[in-house]
Design an enzyme around this catalytic site. Sequence first.
Site, PDB file in Angstrom:
ATOM      1  N   SER A   1       6.326   4.341   6.389  1.00 13.31           N
ATOM      2  CA  SER A   1       6.070   2.755   6.778  1.00 13.31           C
ATOM      3  C   SER A   1       5.129   2.865   7.602  1.00 13.31           C
ATOM      4  O   SER A   1       5.604   4.012   8.550  1.00 13.31           O
ATOM      5  CB  SER A   1       6.632   1.990   6.791  1.00 13.31           C
ATOM      6  OG  SER A   1       7.128   1.012   7.341  1.00 13.31           O
TER       7      SER A   1
ATOM      8  N   TYR B   1      15.400  -0.575  11.270  1.00  7.93           N
ATOM      9  CA  TYR B   1      14.572  -0.172  10.183  1.00  7.93           C
ATOM     10  C   TYR B   1      13.375   0.026  10.595  1.00  7.93           C
ATOM     11  O   TYR B   1      13.155   1.922   9.937  1.00  7.93           O
ATOM     12  CB  TYR B   1      13.836  -1.758  10.096  1.00  7.93           C
ATOM     13  CG  TYR B   1      12.855  -0.901   8.756  1.00  7.93           C
ATOM     14  CD1 TYR B   1      13.084  -0.584   6.984  1.00  7.93           C
ATOM     15  CD2 TYR B   1      11.612  -1.293   9.074  1.00  7.93           C
ATOM     16  CE1 TYR B   1      12.296  -0.408   6.421  1.00  7.93           C
ATOM     17  CE2 TYR B   1      10.859  -0.827   8.018  1.00  7.93           C
ATOM     18  CZ  TYR B   1      10.803  -0.318   6.453  1.00  7.93           C
ATOM     19  OH  TYR B   1       9.705  -0.563   6.037  1.00  7.93           O
TER      20      TYR B   1
ATOM     21  N   PRO C   1       2.393   2.544   4.396  1.00  6.37           N
ATOM     22  CA  PRO C   1       2.035   1.535   4.255  1.00  6.37           C
ATOM     23  C   PRO C   1       2.468   0.861   5.335  1.00  6.37           C
ATOM     24  O   PRO C   1       3.486   0.660   5.479  1.00  6.37           O
ATOM     25  CB  PRO C   1       2.297   1.114   2.458  1.00  6.37           C
ATOM     26  CG  PRO C   1       4.050   1.756   2.660  1.00  6.37           C
ATOM     27  CD  PRO C   1       3.821   3.127   3.000  1.00  6.37           C
TER      28      PRO C   1
ATOM     29  N   PHE D   1      10.103  -6.812  -0.413  1.00  6.30           N
ATOM     30  CA  PHE D   1      10.082  -6.101   1.017  1.00  6.30           C
ATOM     31  C   PHE D   1      10.720  -7.709   1.371  1.00  6.30           C
ATOM     32  O   PHE D   1      11.635  -7.023   1.998  1.00  6.30           O
ATOM     33  CB  PHE D   1       9.702  -5.387   1.787  1.00  6.30           C
ATOM     34  CG  PHE D   1       9.955  -5.238   3.229  1.00  6.30           C
ATOM     35  CD1 PHE D   1      10.779  -3.712   3.154  1.00  6.30           C
ATOM     36  CD2 PHE D   1       9.265  -5.779   3.678  1.00  6.30           C
ATOM     37  CE1 PHE D   1      10.657  -3.401   4.433  1.00  6.30           C
ATOM     38  CE2 PHE D   1       9.044  -5.255   5.079  1.00  6.30           C
ATOM     39  CZ  PHE D   1      10.232  -3.952   4.926  1.00  6.30           C
TER      40      PHE D   1
END
Length: 184
Positions: A72, A85, A115, A122
């Site tokens: 991410s 996260y 991404p 999500f």
Amino acid sequence: QSINSLELDWKKIDVLVNNAGLASGFDHIDSGNVDDWDKMIDTNLKGLLYVSKCVIPLMIAREEGHIINIGSTAGKEVYERGNVYCATKHAVDAITKGMRIDLLGRGIKVTQISPGAAETEFSEVRFHGDKARAKAAYNGYEPMTAEDVASLIYYSTTLPPNLCINDLVVTSISQANSFYTNLT
């Protein structure tokens, strides 16, 4: 069931896509929910590690394969209320680099695709099922889609055998990184 119970043909895994990942909660660190933290660590790290541990020996035995770890932009920078996260996605970045080094010379490619915002389930998971809040996360711009990310996975796996994309960070044209999004 373990991977060892698969028939021989099913053990010939060419591509492993470690796509399991989620964000749960959106709190400052001091008010974070420990259950959310455990869910993110279990899914984003342990899931990737445990599946990889099962598949890597099969790839080593055949001296070929391609592992795609979905990271991410949150694994490249940290943003407010993204604490755990972001930490798990930074760990995915480190694990991917370590895999690539450890598997060097074994015929196995290791790619990380990171991404930015992609409109999938999500945000609904992050906001604990609050569909309105999840939808609002993408207001004012066109985010990527799951299909966009899938096309990058496909592209990465169809390169010539001597090439490997090590790390690919991708956003929609409306997003520069986790912090800057052009809202219309």
